[in-house]
Design an enzyme around this catalytic site. Structure first.
Site, PDB file in Angstrom:
ATOM      1  CB  SER A   1      -0.914   0.007   1.232  1.00 27.60           C
ATOM      2  OG  SER A   1      -1.562   1.261   1.327  1.00 27.60           O
ATOM      3  CG  LEU A   2       1.603   3.411  -3.419  1.00 34.05           C
ATOM      4  CD1 LEU A   2       1.204   4.059  -4.742  1.00 34.05           C
ATOM      5  CD2 LEU A   2       3.115   3.397  -3.272  1.00 34.05           C
ATOM      6  CB  SER A   3      -2.381   4.387   2.432  1.00 36.84           C
ATOM      7  OG  SER A   3      -3.339   4.209   1.421  1.00 36.84           O
TER       8      SER A   3
ATOM      9  CB  THR B   1      -7.337  -1.169   1.080  1.00 34.57           C
ATOM     10  OG1 THR B   1      -7.278  -1.379  -0.315  1.00 34.57           O
ATOM     11  CG2 THR B   1      -6.247  -1.960   1.775  1.00 34.57           C
TER      12      THR B   1
ATOM     13  CE  LYS C   1     -11.465   0.171  -0.576  1.00 32.96           C
ATOM     14  NZ  LYS C   1     -11.344   0.948  -1.797  1.00 32.96           N
TER      15      LYS C   1
ATOM     16  CG  ASP D   1     -12.477   4.413  -2.422  1.00 38.38           C
ATOM     17  OD1 ASP D   1     -11.359   4.878  -2.152  1.00 38.38           O
ATOM     18  OD2 ASP D   1     -12.837   3.260  -2.101  1.00 38.38           O
TER      19      ASP D   1
ATOM     20  N   GLY E   1     -17.603  -3.747 -13.683  1.00 39.60           N
ATOM     21  CA  GLY E   1     -17.402  -4.299 -12.344  1.00 39.60           C
ATOM     22  C   GLY E   1     -18.529  -3.876 -11.419  1.00 39.60           C
ATOM     23  CB  ALA E   2     -21.128  -5.052  -9.862  1.00 41.66           C
TER      24      ALA E   2
ATOM     25  CB  ALA F   1     -13.283  -1.075  -6.830  1.00 34.78           C
TER      26      ALA F   1
ATOM     27  N   GLY G   1      -5.323   4.569 -11.548  1.00 35.11           N
ATOM     28  CA  GLY G   1      -5.959   4.937 -10.284  1.00 35.11           C
ATOM     29  C   GLY G   1      -5.071   5.688  -9.311  1.00 35.11           C
TER      30      GLY G   1
END
Ligand code: ATR
Length: 283
Positions: free
Chosen positions: A16-18, A63, A67, A104, A129-130, A133, A243
């Site tokens: 993760s870059l968070s 994440t 979620k 998000d 997608g569903a 995200a 993203g």
């Protein structure tokens, strides 16, 4: 100085870059904080979160794959988290409970309208997608004034469920993957699938989806964004985005919720973008 504790929870989360993003925001705003990445399996998530709170955790990001599970662990939810059915931001309240929010969608819209200068009003949007995200970004795209949103998912029942939850049958419809050729063209195509996170196989979508204005955005970044963006390039989509911008913008939204200060995002975005080669190969 006391450093308040924050963390991102996920599995896997080491990539993760968070933590880097929030450390950079802390530096530029002069707010002292500690922000770490905490790995938790779905079975452990609830307990890990409580331990974190007991140790002074003041907030967190959630994440993959937590979620949707995080919704049930929150006592209160923001309207946008409720509509998304997914939480990416946790705020510890004075009463010692978790308040859940979802930044998000706001992050994506801010990236598209601010950084990429797109006007989403009146546009047709294809949401691929569903899962978590897709749920996170759909309400904000609607709020940004898109004219129509078509949700297409490999498993049709999940697309139906998302469309039902959004509750705007005049503007949001579900279609089958096999129907992609019959859907016409779109000004915005959002890849919210995890297709490339698995075997990394190629992305094949009909050219008929693309018009002279089409922007293709992948909610993934790094290696996972390559197949969709390669398709977008080959299909001559006018704009292409991964993203990374959304990631930085959703982090800024979370930061503002926790600290009451909105950090500058461009320097952090530029710093991460400079390491793009690293992102693609290592992250
Ligand atoms: P996330 O939180 O990243 O959305 P998720 O909730 O597991 O993760 O959802 C993954 C999404 O990627 C789903 O829309 C999934 O489709 P299904 O509902 O049919 O499972 C989609 N997805 C995953 N692998 C895919 C593939 N190989 N092709 C197309 N869609 C895929």
């Amino acid at each position: 100085m006391t450093r308040t504790r924050y963390a991102v929870f996920g599995q896997p989360v080491a990539h993760s870059l968070s933590p880097r993003i929030h450390a950079a925001f802390a530096d530029t705003t002069g707010i002292a904080l500690e922000y770490t990445a905490i790995e938790a399996s779905p079975d452990e998530f609830s307990e890990v979160l409580e331990t974190f709170a007991a140790q002074g955790g003041a907030g967190g990001n959630v994440t993959l794959p937590h979620k949707e599970a995080a919704v049930a662990l929150c006592t209160t939810l923001s309207e946008r988290a409720r509509r998304a059915g997914a939480v990416n931001t946790l705020v510890r309240t004075a009463e010692g409970r978790w308040h859940g929010d979802n930044t998000d969608g706001a992050g994506l819209v801010r990236d598209l309208t601010g950084r990429h200068r797109l006007d989403l009003r009146g546009r047709r949007v294809l949401l691929l997608g569903a899962g978590g995200a897709a749920r996170g970004v759909a309400p904000a795209l609607l709020d940004a004034g898109v004219q129509q949103m078509v949700v297409v998912n490999r498993t049709p029942a999940r697309a139906d469920a998302l469309v039902d939850a959004l509750g705007e049958p005049a503007r949001v419809i579900a279609r089958y993957w096999d129907d992609l050729r019959e859907l016409g063209d779109f000004e915005l195509i959002v890849n919210a699938t995890a297709a490339a996170r698995g075997d990394g196989s190629g992305f094949s979508l009909p050219l008929s989806l693309v018009n002279s204005m089409t922007t293709a955005v992948d909610l993934n970044y790094g290696e996972a964004a390559i197949p969709f963006l390669a398709w977008a390039r080959a299909s001559q989509c006018r704009n292409r985005a991964d993203g990374l911008g959304m990631l930085v913008e959703q982090a800024a939204e979370s930061f503002a919720l926790w600290h009451g200060v909105r950090p500058q995002t461009d320097p952090v975005y530029a710093m991460l973008r400079e390491r793009d080669v690293l992102l693609v190969t290592a992250d």
